[in-house]
Design a protein around this motif. Sequence first.
Motif, PDB file in Angstrom:
ATOM      1  N   SER A 148       0.820  -1.216   0.000  1.00 27.76           N
ATOM      2  CA  SER A 148       0.000   0.000   0.000  1.00 27.76           C
ATOM      3  C   SER A 148       0.857   1.272   0.000  1.00 27.76           C
ATOM      4  CB  SER A 148      -0.923   0.026   1.223  1.00 27.76           C
ATOM      5  OG  SER A 148      -0.195   0.320   2.414  1.00 27.76           O
ATOM      6  N   LYS A 149       2.161   1.131   0.210  1.00 25.92           N
ATOM      7  CA  LYS A 149       3.044   2.290   0.217  1.00 25.92           C
ATOM      8  C   LYS A 149       3.141   2.845  -1.214  1.00 25.92           C
ATOM      9  CE  LYS A 149       4.368   3.082   3.651  1.00 25.92           C
ATOM     10  NZ  LYS A 149       3.543   3.787   4.655  1.00 25.92           N
ATOM     11  N   PRO A 150       3.278   4.161  -1.359  1.00 22.90           N
ATOM     12  CA  PRO A 150       3.333   4.746  -2.708  1.00 22.90           C
ATOM     13  C   PRO A 150       4.422   4.110  -3.573  1.00 22.90           C
ATOM     14  CG  PRO A 150       3.071   6.465  -1.079  1.00 22.90           C
ATOM     15  CD  PRO A 150       3.322   5.186  -0.320  1.00 22.90           C
ATOM     16  N   GLU A 151       4.011   3.702  -4.753  1.00 22.18           N
ATOM     17  CA  GLU A 151       4.879   3.110  -5.780  1.00 22.18           C
ATOM     18  C   GLU A 151       5.585   1.831  -5.334  1.00 22.18           C
ATOM     19  OE1 GLU A 151       7.116   5.747  -8.305  1.00 22.18           O
ATOM     20  OE2 GLU A 151       5.902   7.472  -7.658  1.00 22.18           O
ATOM     21  N   ALA A 152       5.063   1.186  -4.299  1.00 25.26           N
ATOM     22  CA  ALA A 152       5.640  -0.089  -3.850  1.00 25.26           C
ATOM     23  C   ALA A 152       5.219  -1.205  -4.802  1.00 25.26           C
ATOM     24  CB  ALA A 152       5.176  -0.406  -2.438  1.00 25.26           C
ATOM     25  N   TRP A 153       6.125  -2.133  -5.016  1.00 22.69           N
ATOM     26  CA  TRP A 153       5.839  -3.287  -5.855  1.00 22.69           C
ATOM     27  C   TRP A 153       6.633  -4.482  -5.340  1.00 22.69           C
ATOM     28  CZ3 TRP A 153       9.704  -5.155  -9.337  1.00 22.69           C
ATOM     29  CH2 TRP A 153      10.843  -4.355  -9.437  1.00 22.69           C
ATOM     30  N   GLU A 154       6.216  -5.644  -5.782  1.00 20.11           N
ATOM     31  CA  GLU A 154       6.768  -6.901  -5.300  1.00 20.11           C
ATOM     32  C   GLU A 154       7.616  -7.547  -6.385  1.00 20.11           C
ATOM     33  OE1 GLU A 154       4.565 -10.311  -2.744  1.00 20.11           O
ATOM     34  OE2 GLU A 154       3.630  -9.801  -4.651  1.00 20.11           O
ATOM     35  N   ASP A 155       8.778  -8.031  -5.984  1.00 23.49           N
ATOM     36  CA  ASP A 155       9.695  -8.697  -6.909  1.00 23.49           C
ATOM     37  C   ASP A 155      10.161  -9.995  -6.258  1.00 23.49           C
ATOM     38  OD1 ASP A 155      11.320  -9.081  -9.127  1.00 23.49           O
ATOM     39  OD2 ASP A 155      12.838  -7.624  -8.519  1.00 23.49           O
ATOM     40  N   PHE A 156      10.670 -10.917  -7.048  1.00 22.58           N
ATOM     41  CA  PHE A 156      11.158 -12.198  -6.545  1.00 22.58           C
ATOM     42  C   PHE A 156      12.537 -12.492  -7.149  1.00 22.58           C
ATOM     43  CE2 PHE A 156       6.610 -12.240  -6.130  1.00 22.58           C
ATOM     44  CZ  PHE A 156       6.403 -12.821  -4.889  1.00 22.58           C
ATOM     45  N   PRO A 157      13.550 -11.655  -6.841  1.00 20.20           N
ATOM     46  CA  PRO A 157      14.858 -11.826  -7.478  1.00 20.20           C
ATOM     47  C   PRO A 157      15.706 -12.960  -6.892  1.00 20.20           C
ATOM     48  CG  PRO A 157      14.932 -10.003  -5.950  1.00 20.20           C
ATOM     49  CD  PRO A 157      13.504 -10.470  -6.004  1.00 20.20           C
ATOM     50  N   PHE A 158      15.371 -13.433  -5.690  1.00 21.18           N
ATOM     51  CA  PHE A 158      16.206 -14.426  -5.022  1.00 21.18           C
ATOM     52  C   PHE A 158      15.635 -15.836  -5.137  1.00 21.18           C
ATOM     53  CE2 PHE A 158      16.689 -10.474  -2.360  1.00 21.18           C
ATOM     54  CZ  PHE A 158      17.873 -10.079  -2.951  1.00 21.18           C
ATOM     55  N   TYR A 159      14.457 -16.028  -4.600  1.00 21.88           N
ATOM     56  CA  TYR A 159      13.773 -17.325  -4.589  1.00 21.88           C
ATOM     57  C   TYR A 159      12.292 -17.077  -4.829  1.00 21.88           C
ATOM     58  CZ  TYR A 159      18.067 -18.786  -2.242  1.00 21.88           C
ATOM     59  OH  TYR A 159      19.367 -19.023  -1.933  1.00 21.88           O
ATOM     60  N   ALA A 210       9.475 -12.723  -1.191  1.00 25.07           N
ATOM     61  CA  ALA A 210       8.984 -11.494  -1.815  1.00 25.07           C
ATOM     62  C   ALA A 210       9.855 -10.326  -1.368  1.00 25.07           C
ATOM     63  CB  ALA A 210       7.534 -11.242  -1.409  1.00 25.07           C
ATOM     64  N   VAL A 211      10.334  -9.557  -2.320  1.00 27.44           N
ATOM     65  CA  VAL A 211      11.127  -8.365  -2.040  1.00 27.44           C
ATOM     66  C   VAL A 211      10.274  -7.156  -2.407  1.00 27.44           C
ATOM     67  CG1 VAL A 211      13.229  -7.096  -2.613  1.00 27.44           C
ATOM     68  CG2 VAL A 211      13.285  -9.596  -2.458  1.00 27.44           C
ATOM     69  N   MET A 212       9.988  -6.338  -1.414  1.00 24.95           N
ATOM     70  CA  MET A 212       9.175  -5.150  -1.634  1.00 24.95           C
ATOM     71  C   MET A 212      10.109  -3.996  -1.974  1.00 24.95           C
ATOM     72  SD  MET A 212       6.494  -6.707  -1.177  1.00 24.95           S
ATOM     73  CE  MET A 212       5.718  -8.006  -0.266  1.00 24.95           C
ATOM     74  N   LYS A 213       9.800  -3.326  -3.075  1.00 22.08           N
ATOM     75  CA  LYS A 213      10.665  -2.264  -3.572  1.00 22.08           C
ATOM     76  C   LYS A 213       9.871  -0.989  -3.808  1.00 22.08           C
ATOM     77  CE  LYS A 213      13.900  -5.312  -5.980  1.00 22.08           C
ATOM     78  NZ  LYS A 213      14.539  -5.609  -7.279  1.00 22.08           N
ATOM     79  N   VAL A 214      10.600   0.103  -3.751  1.00 25.40           N
ATOM     80  CA  VAL A 214      10.103   1.398  -4.185  1.00 25.40           C
ATOM     81  C   VAL A 214      11.207   1.994  -5.048  1.00 25.40           C
ATOM     82  CG1 VAL A 214      10.858   2.541  -2.039  1.00 25.40           C
ATOM     83  CG2 VAL A 214       9.154   3.629  -3.508  1.00 25.40           C
ATOM     84  N   LYS A 215      10.855   2.381  -6.260  1.00 28.20           N
ATOM     85  CA  LYS A 215      11.844   2.922  -7.202  1.00 28.20           C
ATOM     86  C   LYS A 215      13.044   1.977  -7.344  1.00 28.20           C
ATOM     87  CE  LYS A 215       9.923   7.032  -7.755  1.00 28.20           C
ATOM     88  NZ  LYS A 215       9.522   7.592  -9.006  1.00 28.20           N
ATOM     89  N   ASN A 216      12.801   0.692  -7.420  1.00 26.92           N
ATOM     90  CA  ASN A 216      13.834  -0.337  -7.576  1.00 26.92           C
ATOM     91  C   ASN A 216      14.762  -0.466  -6.374  1.00 26.92           C
ATOM     92  OD1 ASN A 216      13.058  -1.445 -10.069  1.00 26.92           O
ATOM     93  ND2 ASN A 216      13.977   0.299 -11.124  1.00 26.92           N
ATOM     94  N   LYS A 217      14.388   0.101  -5.237  1.00 24.70           N
ATOM     95  CA  LYS A 217      15.177  -0.038  -4.012  1.00 24.70           C
ATOM     96  C   LYS A 217      14.373  -0.852  -2.994  1.00 24.70           C
ATOM     97  CE  LYS A 217      17.674   4.257  -4.739  1.00 24.70           C
ATOM     98  NZ  LYS A 217      18.822   3.694  -5.342  1.00 24.70           N
TER      99      LYS A 217
END
Length: 135
Positions: A12-23, A27-34
């Motif tokens: 729900s954080k602004p521009e937050a998105w979920e990625d799975f780069p490890f396993y 889930a890795v939550m990112k904002v602006k790719n950080k």
Amino acid sequence: MDHLKVREYLLSKPEAWEDFPFYPDVAVMKVKNKMFATLSPANAKEIEEHGNHYRMNVKCDPDEAIQLRDVFESVTAAYHMNKKHWNTVILNGEVPMGELERMIDNSYALVAKGMTKAERRSLETAYSEGELYGG
């Protein structure tokens, strides 16, 4: 603690998105790719100590990270992260949802604070500056 509610709050954080780069189950939550948080099933040691729960890694101020570890048994130095700046929180119900939300907000704000002004611009429209940076 319901990891789905935690996931919903993280996203729900602004521009937050979920990625799975490890396993596929981390889930890795990112904002602006950080990265500002991770969410994953507990490992074998954590299951033995706390039960079969999810865990979340969040960024923290180094002094606050130590204080949280002293207050909550389910908060430890971060699993697979810089232990000075990151904590792992076992989502076993010990830490109230309001405190989890505060930890998430702080993690997000610390990551946003490290961005360039141009990167932060769109985030600042979603929050007042004081809210974005914990002020």
